[in-house]
Design an enzyme around this catalytic site. Sequence first.
Site, mmCIF file in Angstrom:
data_model
loop_
_atom_site.group_PDB
_atom_site.id
_atom_site.type_symbol
_atom_site.label_atom_id
_atom_site.label_comp_id
_atom_site.label_asym_id
_atom_site.label_seq_id
_atom_site.Cartn_x
_atom_site.Cartn_y
_atom_site.Cartn_z
ATOM 1 C CG HIS A 83 -0.555 -3.864 -9.526
ATOM 2 N ND1 HIS A 83 -1.758 -3.512 -8.946
ATOM 3 C CD2 HIS A 83 0.400 -3.158 -8.878
ATOM 4 C CE1 HIS A 83 -1.542 -2.654 -7.981
ATOM 5 N NE2 HIS A 83 -0.238 -2.404 -7.923
ATOM 6 C CD GLU A 88 5.185 0.612 -5.309
ATOM 7 O OE1 GLU A 88 6.309 0.836 -5.803
ATOM 8 O OE2 GLU A 88 4.160 1.229 -5.633
#
Length: 214
Positions: free
Chosen positions: A11, A84
């Site tokens: 990201h 994550e």
Amino acid sequence: MKRKSIYLIRHGETDLNRKGVVQGSGVNSPLNEFGEAQATAFYNAYQHVPFDKIYTSDLQRTHQTVRGFIKQGIPHESYSGLNEISWGIREGKEPNIGDGNYYRELVAAWKNGQVELASEEGESPVQVRERQIPVIEKILSRPHERNILVAMHGRAMRVLLTVLFKQPLVRMDDYEHSNLCLYKINYSYDTQEFELELSNDITHLLSLEIPQTF
């Protein structure tokens, strides 16, 4: 030969990235202005690729990173399995010496083979791998999706890459990453093997002016 091209990206930047704050899966922070610029730069560089599907984590920073492609009408699916790693109770805290030492010791333990060791109230690399595998299997079960874009997170990417290339988790840190870097990976359905074409590539970001740090 049936092949699948996987464009795997991290990201774009968030304010917490800039400040050196560990985010993990428990902090759902948005892209900052520079992260949005990174997302635009990546879109401009790769909008010509005929993506069949977009896969992201459940966290908004990955969704925002691929927003330009979603607006094209490309089908999008999000999975918590791509989130994550959970860094536990220290996620989202301002950097400090105690936490910094804790993270360094934890990563060192992983490098030394203690990959089942979880952060306090968080996850271990083995646990991350276990939740990623069903998502990988789903992606590979769709050979008609020839080009796919996958947006996820730094440590989770490192785990994923060791899975794809059948490496032990102690090799995670061999895979460097930065915000909105690209790993391009090709999969052959004939050999059932992955081939790495691009690694931590950021050529699409070179025109951006890096802003001042906080």
